[in-house]
Write a protein that holds these residues in place. Structure first.
Motif, short mmCIF file in Angstrom:
data_model
loop_
_atom_site.label_atom_id
_atom_site.label_comp_id
_atom_site.label_asym_id
_atom_site.label_seq_id
_atom_site.Cartn_x
_atom_site.Cartn_y
_atom_site.Cartn_z
N THR A 73 -13.49 -23.06 26.44
CA THR A 73 -14.93 -23.24 26.49
C THR A 73 -15.20 -24.39 27.43
O THR A 73 -14.61 -25.46 27.30
CB THR A 73 -15.52 -23.57 25.10
OG1 THR A 73 -15.24 -22.47 24.22
CG2 THR A 73 -17.02 -23.79 25.17
N VAL A 74 -16.04 -24.15 28.40
CA VAL A 74 -16.47 -25.19 29.31
C VAL A 74 -17.95 -25.41 29.05
O VAL A 74 -18.77 -24.54 29.31
CB VAL A 74 -16.25 -24.81 30.79
CG1 VAL A 74 -16.72 -25.93 31.70
CG2 VAL A 74 -14.80 -24.47 31.05
N ALA A 75 -18.25 -26.56 28.46
CA ALA A 75 -19.64 -26.92 28.20
C ALA A 75 -20.12 -27.71 29.40
O ALA A 75 -19.71 -28.83 29.61
CB ALA A 75 -19.74 -27.74 26.92
N GLY A 76 -20.93 -27.09 30.20
CA GLY A 76 -21.34 -27.71 31.45
C GLY A 76 -22.63 -28.50 31.36
O GLY A 76 -23.49 -28.23 30.54
N ASN A 77 -22.72 -29.46 32.22
CA ASN A 77 -23.96 -30.18 32.47
C ASN A 77 -24.28 -29.85 33.91
O ASN A 77 -23.60 -30.32 34.82
CB ASN A 77 -23.75 -31.68 32.27
CG ASN A 77 -24.95 -32.50 32.66
OD1 ASN A 77 -25.84 -32.04 33.39
ND2 ASN A 77 -25.00 -33.73 32.20
N GLN A 78 -25.29 -29.05 34.13
CA GLN A 78 -25.58 -28.53 35.46
C GLN A 78 -25.72 -29.61 36.52
O GLN A 78 -25.49 -29.36 37.69
CB GLN A 78 -26.85 -27.68 35.42
CG GLN A 78 -26.74 -26.46 34.52
CD GLN A 78 -25.72 -25.44 35.01
OE1 GLN A 78 -25.28 -25.49 36.15
NE2 GLN A 78 -25.35 -24.53 34.16
N LEU A 79 -26.07 -30.81 36.15
CA LEU A 79 -26.27 -31.87 37.12
C LEU A 79 -25.02 -32.72 37.35
O LEU A 79 -24.96 -33.47 38.33
CB LEU A 79 -27.43 -32.78 36.69
CG LEU A 79 -28.77 -32.06 36.49
CD1 LEU A 79 -29.80 -33.02 35.96
CD2 LEU A 79 -29.23 -31.39 37.77
N ALA A 80 -24.03 -32.62 36.48
CA ALA A 80 -22.87 -33.52 36.54
C ALA A 80 -21.83 -33.10 37.57
O ALA A 80 -21.03 -33.92 38.00
CB ALA A 80 -22.22 -33.63 35.17
N GLY A 81 -21.79 -31.84 37.96
CA GLY A 81 -20.76 -31.36 38.87
C GLY A 81 -19.47 -31.05 38.15
O GLY A 81 -19.43 -30.93 36.93
N GLY A 82 -18.40 -30.92 38.93
CA GLY A 82 -17.12 -30.50 38.38
C GLY A 82 -16.49 -31.52 37.45
O GLY A 82 -16.68 -32.72 37.59
N GLN A 83 -15.72 -31.00 36.50
CA GLN A 83 -15.00 -31.85 35.56
C GLN A 83 -13.56 -31.32 35.46
O GLN A 83 -13.33 -30.12 35.46
CB GLN A 83 -15.67 -31.85 34.19
CG GLN A 83 -15.81 -30.46 33.57
CD GLN A 83 -16.57 -30.47 32.27
OE1 GLN A 83 -16.28 -31.29 31.41
NE2 GLN A 83 -17.53 -29.57 32.11
N TRP A 84 -12.61 -32.27 35.42
CA TRP A 84 -11.21 -31.89 35.24
C TRP A 84 -10.98 -31.61 33.77
O TRP A 84 -11.32 -32.42 32.91
CB TRP A 84 -10.27 -33.00 35.70
CG TRP A 84 -10.09 -33.05 37.19
CD1 TRP A 84 -10.67 -33.93 38.05
CD2 TRP A 84 -9.27 -32.19 37.97
NE1 TRP A 84 -10.26 -33.66 39.34
CE2 TRP A 84 -9.39 -32.59 39.32
CE3 TRP A 84 -8.44 -31.10 37.69
CZ2 TRP A 84 -8.72 -31.95 40.36
CZ3 TRP A 84 -7.77 -30.47 38.72
CH2 TRP A 84 -7.91 -30.90 40.03
N LEU A 85 -10.40 -30.45 33.47
CA LEU A 85 -10.07 -30.07 32.10
C LEU A 85 -8.56 -29.90 32.01
O LEU A 85 -7.94 -29.26 32.86
CB LEU A 85 -10.76 -28.76 31.73
CG LEU A 85 -12.28 -28.75 31.82
CD1 LEU A 85 -12.80 -27.35 31.55
CD2 LEU A 85 -12.88 -29.76 30.85
N ASP A 86 -7.96 -30.46 30.97
CA ASP A 86 -6.52 -30.35 30.74
C ASP A 86 -6.26 -29.33 29.63
O ASP A 86 -6.90 -29.38 28.58
CB ASP A 86 -5.94 -31.69 30.31
CG ASP A 86 -5.96 -32.72 31.42
OD1 ASP A 86 -6.21 -32.34 32.59
OD2 ASP A 86 -5.72 -33.90 31.14
N PHE A 87 -5.31 -28.44 29.90
CA PHE A 87 -4.90 -27.44 28.92
C PHE A 87 -3.40 -27.58 28.71
O PHE A 87 -2.63 -27.56 29.68
CB PHE A 87 -5.20 -26.03 29.41
CG PHE A 87 -6.66 -25.77 29.67
CD1 PHE A 87 -7.50 -25.40 28.64
CD2 PHE A 87 -7.19 -25.92 30.94
CE1 PHE A 87 -8.84 -25.17 28.88
CE2 PHE A 87 -8.53 -25.70 31.19
CZ PHE A 87 -9.37 -25.32 30.15
N ALA A 88 -2.98 -27.73 27.45
CA ALA A 88 -1.55 -27.78 27.14
C ALA A 88 -0.99 -26.37 27.32
O ALA A 88 -1.51 -25.41 26.76
CB ALA A 88 -1.33 -28.27 25.72
N VAL A 89 0.07 -26.26 28.12
CA VAL A 89 0.70 -24.96 28.32
C VAL A 89 1.48 -24.61 27.06
O VAL A 89 2.36 -25.39 26.64
CB VAL A 89 1.64 -25.00 29.55
CG1 VAL A 89 2.40 -23.68 29.69
CG2 VAL A 89 0.86 -25.33 30.82
#
Length: 128
Positions: A72-88
């Motif tokens: 789930t990516v909860a976006g803030n339309q004004l914030a731009g890209g965010q790095w998300l880490d996923f444990a493999v």
């Protein structure tokens, strides 16, 4: 399904970058497959994403699904890209591609036009 090589996605792009200001891949209803060739056993998959959405990360080895994680990516339309880490997941260690498969809202699945939330991938990293 759109396929890209991991080497074609930046690794050094800054958080806060907007999808419309740079080269990126917009994830559409068919999903996105990212292939990588480094052959390592990463423990963390990092994605720089802009927008929002839900779906599954499908880890593959030799085109066979080896593990799946919901995202789930909860976006803030004004914030731009965010790095998300996923444990493999352990069964996915040594994967050679990962699919980002968006979920379509079940209530609108039968509609003539189905709206997807905007989700774009701006960067990709694997970490040991």
């Amino acid at each position: 399904l759109v396929e890209v090589a991991a080497a074609d996605l930046p690794r050094d792009r800054a958080a806060g970058t907007h999808w419309y200001d740079c080269g990126c891949v917009v994830v559409r209803e068919g999903g996105l497959r990212i292939r990588h060739q480094d052959g390592g056993l990463p423990r963390t998959l990092r994605l720089l994403v802009d927008g929002m959405g839900t779906g599954d990360l499908v880890f593959r080895r030799a085109d066979q699904e080896v593990s799946r994680l919901p995202f789930t990516v909860a976006g803030n339309q004004l914030a731009g890209g965010q790095w998300l880490d996923f444990a493999v997941p352990e069964p996915a260690r040594g994967f050679d591609c990962v699919d980002l498969m968006p979920r379509v809202d079940e209530a609108s699945a039968d509609a003539a036009v189905t709206m997807l939330e905007v989700l774009a991938v701006l960067g990709f990293e694997l970490r040991p």
